[in-house]
Design a protein around this motif. Structure first.
Motif, PDB file in Angstrom:
ATOM      1  N   ILE A  38       1.015  -0.688   0.048  1.00 35.55           N
ATOM      2  CA  ILE A  38      -0.368  -0.017  -0.060  1.00 35.55           C
ATOM      3  C   ILE A  38       0.675   0.928  -0.407  1.00 35.55           C
ATOM      4  N   ASP A  39       1.622   0.997   0.549  1.00 36.68           N
ATOM      5  CA  ASP A  39       3.248   2.210   1.156  1.00 36.68           C
ATOM      6  C   ASP A  39       3.309   2.476  -0.262  1.00 36.68           C
ATOM      7  N   GLY A  40       3.293   1.717  -0.825  1.00 40.18           N
ATOM      8  CA  GLY A  40       4.700   1.459  -2.296  1.00 40.18           C
ATOM      9  C   GLY A  40       3.231   2.265  -3.066  1.00 40.18           C
ATOM     10  N   ILE A  41       2.324   1.832  -3.626  1.00 37.85           N
ATOM     11  CA  ILE A  41       1.156   1.648  -4.571  1.00 37.85           C
ATOM     12  C   ILE A  41       1.328   3.743  -4.201  1.00 37.85           C
ATOM     13  N   LYS A  42       0.708   3.762  -2.992  1.00 34.31           N
ATOM     14  CA  LYS A  42       0.417   5.380  -2.266  1.00 34.31           C
ATOM     15  C   LYS A  42       1.646   6.313  -2.740  1.00 34.31           C
ATOM     16  N   ALA A  43       2.996   6.227  -2.380  1.00 33.35           N
ATOM     17  CA  ALA A  43       3.981   6.994  -3.289  1.00 33.35           C
ATOM     18  C   ALA A  43       4.177   7.043  -4.701  1.00 33.35           C
ATOM     19  N   GLU A  44       3.362   5.508  -5.238  1.00 35.83           N
ATOM     20  CA  GLU A  44       4.155   6.201  -6.649  1.00 35.83           C
ATOM     21  C   GLU A  44       2.784   6.502  -7.873  1.00 35.83           C
ATOM     22  N   LEU A  45       1.049   6.954  -6.425  1.00 32.48           N
ATOM     23  CA  LEU A  45       0.344   7.169  -7.334  1.00 32.48           C
ATOM     24  C   LEU A  45       0.247   9.250  -6.523  1.00 32.48           C
ATOM     25  N   ALA A  58      -0.237   9.424  -3.627  1.00 32.30           N
ATOM     26  CA  ALA A  58      -1.759   9.756  -3.231  1.00 32.30           C
ATOM     27  C   ALA A  58      -1.525  10.066  -1.380  1.00 32.30           C
ATOM     28  N   SER A  59      -2.056  11.285  -1.763  1.00 33.77           N
ATOM     29  CA  SER A  59      -2.331  11.673   0.031  1.00 33.77           C
ATOM     30  C   SER A  59      -3.346  11.506   1.198  1.00 33.77           C
ATOM     31  N   ASP A  60      -4.675  11.700   0.879  1.00 38.75           N
ATOM     32  CA  ASP A  60      -5.412  12.038   1.126  1.00 38.75           C
ATOM     33  C   ASP A  60      -6.558  10.634   1.118  1.00 38.75           C
ATOM     34  N   MET A  61      -7.668  10.849   1.524  1.00 34.32           N
ATOM     35  CA  MET A  61      -8.931   9.962   0.941  1.00 34.32           C
ATOM     36  C   MET A  61      -9.403   9.589  -0.394  1.00 34.32           C
ATOM     37  N   LYS A  62      -9.443  11.667  -0.352  1.00 35.13           N
ATOM     38  CA  LYS A  62     -10.318  12.009  -2.191  1.00 35.13           C
ATOM     39  C   LYS A  62      -9.198  10.389  -3.067  1.00 35.13           C
ATOM     40  N   ASP A  63      -7.880   9.969  -2.862  1.00 38.74           N
ATOM     41  CA  ASP A  63      -7.154   8.805  -3.299  1.00 38.74           C
ATOM     42  C   ASP A  63      -7.481   7.599  -3.122  1.00 38.74           C
ATOM     43  N   MET A  64      -8.536   7.138  -2.036  1.00 41.21           N
ATOM     44  CA  MET A  64      -8.784   6.015  -1.807  1.00 41.21           C
ATOM     45  C   MET A  64      -8.996   4.918  -2.569  1.00 41.21           C
ATOM     46  N   ASP A  74      -6.639  -9.869   1.283  1.00 36.28           N
ATOM     47  CA  ASP A  74      -8.129  -9.771   2.001  1.00 36.28           C
ATOM     48  C   ASP A  74      -8.417  -8.142   1.176  1.00 36.28           C
ATOM     49  N   MET A  75      -9.239  -8.109   0.364  1.00 33.59           N
ATOM     50  CA  MET A  75      -9.635  -6.074   0.019  1.00 33.59           C
ATOM     51  C   MET A  75     -10.362  -6.372   1.857  1.00 33.59           C
ATOM     52  N   GLY A  76     -10.696  -6.365   2.192  1.00 32.72           N
ATOM     53  CA  GLY A  76     -11.637  -5.581   3.568  1.00 32.72           C
ATOM     54  C   GLY A  76     -10.459  -5.846   4.418  1.00 32.72           C
ATOM     55  N   LYS A  77      -9.598  -6.399   4.731  1.00 33.36           N
ATOM     56  CA  LYS A  77      -8.381  -5.464   5.693  1.00 33.36           C
ATOM     57  C   LYS A  77      -7.156  -5.124   5.201  1.00 33.36           C
ATOM     58  N   ALA A  78      -7.050  -5.085   3.825  1.00 28.30           N
ATOM     59  CA  ALA A  78      -6.848  -4.224   3.220  1.00 28.30           C
ATOM     60  C   ALA A  78      -7.263  -2.780   2.856  1.00 28.30           C
ATOM     61  N   SER A  79      -9.091  -2.330   3.209  1.00 27.11           N
ATOM     62  CA  SER A  79      -9.532  -1.749   2.875  1.00 27.11           C
ATOM     63  C   SER A  79      -9.243   0.040   4.122  1.00 27.11           C
ATOM     64  N   SER A  80      -9.227  -1.392   5.561  1.00 28.36           N
ATOM     65  CA  SER A  80      -9.131  -0.384   6.513  1.00 28.36           C
ATOM     66  C   SER A  80      -6.784  -0.510   6.696  1.00 28.36           C
ATOM     67  N   LEU A  81      -6.508  -1.404   5.930  1.00 32.95           N
ATOM     68  CA  LEU A  81      -5.101  -0.456   5.756  1.00 32.95           C
ATOM     69  C   LEU A  81      -5.137   1.176   5.222  1.00 32.95           C
ATOM     70  N   VAL A  82      -5.811   0.894   4.124  1.00 32.32           N
ATOM     71  CA  VAL A  82      -5.041   1.591   2.301  1.00 32.32           C
ATOM     72  C   VAL A  82      -5.858   3.463   3.952  1.00 32.32           C
ATOM     73  N   LYS A  83      -7.334   2.992   4.372  1.00 33.00           N
ATOM     74  CA  LYS A  83      -7.809   4.675   5.117  1.00 33.00           C
ATOM     75  C   LYS A  83      -6.792   4.644   6.228  1.00 33.00           C
ATOM     76  N   ALA A  84      -5.757   4.271   7.166  1.00 30.98           N
ATOM     77  CA  ALA A  84      -5.291   4.755   7.736  1.00 30.98           C
ATOM     78  C   ALA A  84      -3.746   5.144   7.277  1.00 30.98           C
ATOM     79  N   ALA A  85      -3.349   4.727   5.881  1.00 33.15           N
ATOM     80  CA  ALA A  85      -2.482   5.175   5.088  1.00 33.15           C
ATOM     81  C   ALA A  85      -2.806   6.302   4.871  1.00 33.15           C
ATOM     82  N   LEU A  86      -3.620   6.433   4.429  1.00 37.72           N
ATOM     83  CA  LEU A  86      -4.677   7.655   3.758  1.00 37.72           C
ATOM     84  C   LEU A  86      -4.928   8.916   5.120  1.00 37.72           C
ATOM     85  N   SER A  87      -5.112   7.986   6.080  1.00 37.25           N
ATOM     86  CA  SER A  87      -5.476   9.971   7.090  1.00 37.25           C
ATOM     87  C   SER A  87      -4.363  10.864   7.855  1.00 37.25           C
TER      88      SER A  87
END
Length: 150
Positions: free
Chosen positions: A106-113, A115-121, A137-150
């Motif tokens: 997630i951190d790698g994709i976030k940096a590549e794209l 992404a900085s806030d929840m609009k990029d989720m 597991d995309m359900g768990k990944a969703s919460s990790l993405v939210k945490a990374a973008l918060s």
């Protein structure tokens, strides 16, 4: 192919007269057949293992939800049956990445794209699913993405 592994497991369970495992593998094959029919009417299918993995992930998610509902309702015998079916389904799923590995992706994709806030989720989740959908597991990944973008 995963489909062949499930068929072989069903035959093995039938020969061993293991009713629970036979029922679980039949349920898996029935869902796969349903998806085959659905895809035939749309676009003719595609990558078989990807489709089967998608079906198995959906079945696993349904079982996890049922387990929690049964346990909340005090129906332990039904929860145990669902847990058994979940264990059979998970045998055929590709190995799932750990939470730490998922967070690193997630951190790698976030940096590549950028992404900085929840609009990029949505963009981050879409890219994550496209690249690693069968391993996470995309359900768990969703919460990790939210945490990374918060």
């Amino acid at each position: 192919m995963i489909r062949d592994s499930v068929k072989a497991a069903q035959i093995e369970a039938m020969k061993a007269k293991d009713k629970d495992r036979t029922a679980a593998t039949r349920a898996i094959l029935a869902k796969i057949k349903d998806k085959d029919i659905e895809l035939r009417t749309k676009d003719g299918g595609g990558d078989d293992d990807a489709m089967v993995t998608d079906v198995l992930q959906k079945m696993a998610k349904q079982r996890r939800e049922s387990i929690s509902m049964y346990e909340e309702g005090g129906r332990t015998e039904l929860a145990e049956q669902e847990k058994y079916e979940l264990s059979v389904i998970e045998e055929f799923l590709p190995a799932q990445l750990s939470e730490e590995e998922t967070a690193a992706l997630i951190d790698g994709i976030k940096a590549e794209l950028g992404a900085s806030d929840m609009k990029d989720m949505g963009r981050v989740m879409g890219e994550l699913k496209k690249r690693h959908g069968s391993e996470i597991d995309m359900g768990k990944a969703s919460s990790l993405v939210k945490a990374a973008l918060s």
